[in-house]
Design a protein around this motif. Sequence first.
Motif, short mmCIF file in Angstrom:
data_model
loop_
_atom_site.label_atom_id
_atom_site.label_comp_id
_atom_site.label_asym_id
_atom_site.label_seq_id
_atom_site.Cartn_x
_atom_site.Cartn_y
_atom_site.Cartn_z
N GLU A 167 20.39 -21.15 -52.25
CA GLU A 167 20.56 -19.78 -52.72
C GLU A 167 20.91 -19.86 -54.20
O GLU A 167 21.86 -20.57 -54.58
CB GLU A 167 21.67 -19.06 -51.96
CG GLU A 167 21.90 -17.65 -52.45
CD GLU A 167 22.93 -16.89 -51.64
OE1 GLU A 167 23.04 -15.67 -51.84
OE2 GLU A 167 23.62 -17.52 -50.82
N ILE A 168 20.16 -19.16 -55.01
CA ILE A 168 20.38 -19.20 -56.45
C ILE A 168 21.00 -17.89 -56.90
O ILE A 168 20.44 -16.82 -56.69
CB ILE A 168 19.07 -19.46 -57.20
CG1 ILE A 168 18.47 -20.80 -56.75
CG2 ILE A 168 19.29 -19.45 -58.71
CD1 ILE A 168 17.12 -21.10 -57.34
N ILE A 169 22.19 -17.99 -57.47
CA ILE A 169 22.84 -16.81 -58.03
C ILE A 169 22.84 -16.94 -59.54
O ILE A 169 22.99 -18.03 -60.09
CB ILE A 169 24.28 -16.63 -57.49
CG1 ILE A 169 25.15 -17.85 -57.83
CG2 ILE A 169 24.26 -16.43 -55.98
CD1 ILE A 169 26.61 -17.68 -57.44
N SER A 170 22.63 -15.85 -60.22
CA SER A 170 22.61 -15.89 -61.69
C SER A 170 23.10 -14.55 -62.22
O SER A 170 22.89 -13.51 -61.59
CB SER A 170 21.20 -16.19 -62.21
OG SER A 170 20.27 -15.26 -61.71
N VAL A 181 20.24 -26.37 -47.63
CA VAL A 181 20.91 -25.10 -47.91
C VAL A 181 22.18 -25.37 -48.71
O VAL A 181 23.09 -26.06 -48.25
CB VAL A 181 21.26 -24.37 -46.60
CG1 VAL A 181 22.04 -23.09 -46.89
CG2 VAL A 181 19.98 -24.03 -45.83
N PHE A 182 22.24 -24.84 -49.92
CA PHE A 182 23.43 -24.90 -50.76
C PHE A 182 23.32 -23.81 -51.80
O PHE A 182 22.30 -23.13 -51.89
CB PHE A 182 23.61 -26.28 -51.40
CG PHE A 182 22.46 -26.73 -52.28
CD1 PHE A 182 22.57 -26.68 -53.66
CD2 PHE A 182 21.29 -27.22 -51.73
CE1 PHE A 182 21.52 -27.09 -54.47
CE2 PHE A 182 20.23 -27.64 -52.53
CZ PHE A 182 20.35 -27.58 -53.90
N THR A 183 24.37 -23.62 -52.58
CA THR A 183 24.40 -22.52 -53.54
C THR A 183 24.38 -23.06 -54.96
O THR A 183 25.19 -23.94 -55.32
CB THR A 183 25.65 -21.64 -53.35
OG1 THR A 183 25.71 -21.21 -51.99
CG2 THR A 183 25.60 -20.42 -54.26
N ALA A 212 31.49 -17.92 -60.78
CA ALA A 212 30.65 -18.56 -59.76
C ALA A 212 31.37 -19.75 -59.15
O ALA A 212 30.76 -20.76 -58.81
CB ALA A 212 29.33 -19.00 -60.38
N LYS A 213 32.68 -19.63 -58.96
CA LYS A 213 33.46 -20.78 -58.49
C LYS A 213 33.14 -21.16 -57.04
O LYS A 213 33.47 -22.27 -56.61
CB LYS A 213 34.95 -20.50 -58.63
CG LYS A 213 35.47 -19.33 -57.81
CD LYS A 213 36.96 -19.11 -58.09
CE LYS A 213 37.47 -17.90 -57.32
NZ LYS A 213 38.91 -17.68 -57.63
N GLU A 214 32.50 -20.27 -56.28
CA GLU A 214 32.16 -20.61 -54.90
C GLU A 214 30.84 -21.38 -54.82
O GLU A 214 30.49 -21.89 -53.75
CB GLU A 214 32.05 -19.34 -54.06
CG GLU A 214 33.35 -18.55 -53.96
CD GLU A 214 34.49 -19.38 -53.40
OE1 GLU A 214 34.25 -20.15 -52.44
OE2 GLU A 214 35.61 -19.28 -53.91
N ALA A 215 30.10 -21.45 -55.92
CA ALA A 215 28.83 -22.17 -55.91
C ALA A 215 29.05 -23.66 -55.72
O ALA A 215 30.01 -24.23 -56.26
CB ALA A 215 28.06 -21.91 -57.19
N GLY A 250 26.27 -26.65 -73.08
CA GLY A 250 26.24 -26.20 -71.70
C GLY A 250 27.21 -27.01 -70.87
O GLY A 250 27.58 -28.13 -71.25
N ILE A 251 27.65 -26.44 -69.77
CA ILE A 251 28.53 -27.17 -68.86
C ILE A 251 27.94 -27.14 -67.46
O ILE A 251 27.29 -26.17 -67.06
CB ILE A 251 29.96 -26.59 -68.85
CG1 ILE A 251 29.93 -25.10 -68.48
CG2 ILE A 251 30.64 -26.80 -70.19
CD1 ILE A 251 31.31 -24.51 -68.27
N ILE A 252 28.15 -28.21 -66.74
CA ILE A 252 27.75 -28.31 -65.35
C ILE A 252 29.02 -28.36 -64.52
O ILE A 252 29.96 -29.11 -64.85
CB ILE A 252 26.88 -29.55 -65.11
CG1 ILE A 252 25.59 -29.45 -65.95
CG2 ILE A 252 26.54 -29.70 -63.63
CD1 ILE A 252 24.75 -30.72 -65.95
N PHE A 253 29.08 -27.56 -63.48
CA PHE A 253 30.32 -27.48 -62.70
C PHE A 253 30.03 -27.50 -61.21
O PHE A 253 28.93 -27.20 -60.75
CB PHE A 253 31.11 -26.21 -63.07
CG PHE A 253 30.34 -24.93 -62.91
CD1 PHE A 253 30.36 -24.21 -61.72
CD2 PHE A 253 29.59 -24.41 -63.97
CE1 PHE A 253 29.65 -23.03 -61.59
CE2 PHE A 253 28.88 -23.22 -63.84
CZ PHE A 253 28.91 -22.53 -62.65
N ARG A 254 31.04 -27.92 -60.47
CA ARG A 254 31.00 -27.87 -59.01
C ARG A 254 32.22 -27.12 -58.52
O ARG A 254 33.35 -27.47 -58.88
CB ARG A 254 30.99 -29.28 -58.41
CG ARG A 254 29.75 -30.11 -58.65
CD ARG A 254 29.77 -31.31 -57.71
NE ARG A 254 28.73 -32.28 -58.00
CZ ARG A 254 28.49 -33.35 -57.25
NH1 ARG A 254 29.23 -33.56 -56.16
NH2 ARG A 254 27.53 -34.20 -57.56
#
Length: 357
Positions: A260-263, A291-293, A307-310, A321-325
Amino acid sequence: MQRKQTRVVNIGGVGIGGDNPVRVQSMCNTDTRDVAATVGQINQLAGAGCEIVRLAVPDEAAAAVLADIRGQSPVPLIADIHFDHRLALAALDAGFDGLRINPGNIGDEAKVDAVVRAAAAHNTPIRIGVNGGSLEKDLLRQYGGPTPEAMVESGLRHVRMLENRGFHDIKISLKTSSVLKTVAAYRLMSEQVDYPLHIGITEAGTLVRGAVKSAVGLGILLYEGIGDTMRVSLTHDPVAEIGVAYEILRSLGLRERGPEIISCPTCGRTEIGLIDLAEQVEAALRGVEEVFTVAVMGCVVNGPGEAKEADIGIAGGRDLGIIFRKGEVVRKVRGNANLLPEFMKEIDKFLEERRTD
């Protein structure tokens, strides 16, 4: 939501109705007589998650290549037949897994008998497909137009023709280009039969219009527990129909496939080409089934928090840019040109970790 319990129909090993999931199907827009093009599109649809594919069979030349196509298809195939019962018989002989016909328009009683006998002998289900634009003239006069009631009566006429011959391996569709008429028709039919229903809004339109109309109409029906298979009909590449279908199912908690892509919708703080980046990420992940976000955000300051739940995300700023989990920064990337390739490396790493857990 509680889905209506319908009887189970088997299409080439794919269970429909009962406790089976809502199945996603589409239709090739290739010339069926072009075997290579048709098989190529079937494979593309299957790769996108399509579970059943329908093909138009307009003439004997198309019927002649059906066995070749069936032998190369990774998914069950349905032959779409109008008027000529011989084409239906040819499709059955070619090993097709389902027929889409209206028995009332394929000829006299003897021809209907022949098709029903052959379908029963091959254990091949028949979908009765009612279209609001092609109803019987007497029903249009009786009901004053292509009303939901007229559509249901048309469908039941065809159902009775099959039932009277002892055939009950049936699926039904009732489609118009009107969302409200389509919803009303399916509600009425669902009250009267327990056959599985194939739902869709026909001639829904181009990508955006068709996706919106389909999401509204099919979303209402699915929320009410109506629908066992579905097609999102778009004036577009049929492969796009599959993505829209799964997003409708995902939004209702019925099925999930792929990330699932959220933007974020962009705003005056956005300092990167976020629209292009989001579309590139979506395209790069199109073949992924896990399946992941994934989050694609346009602000380095607020993106990870919003988007901390992604499971994994990227947020871009001016040349950084930053990449986060799960909201926690794991990497910084310099240069906007590096954002996508570096992000895809992190996604590959993330998926590898998940697969080995």
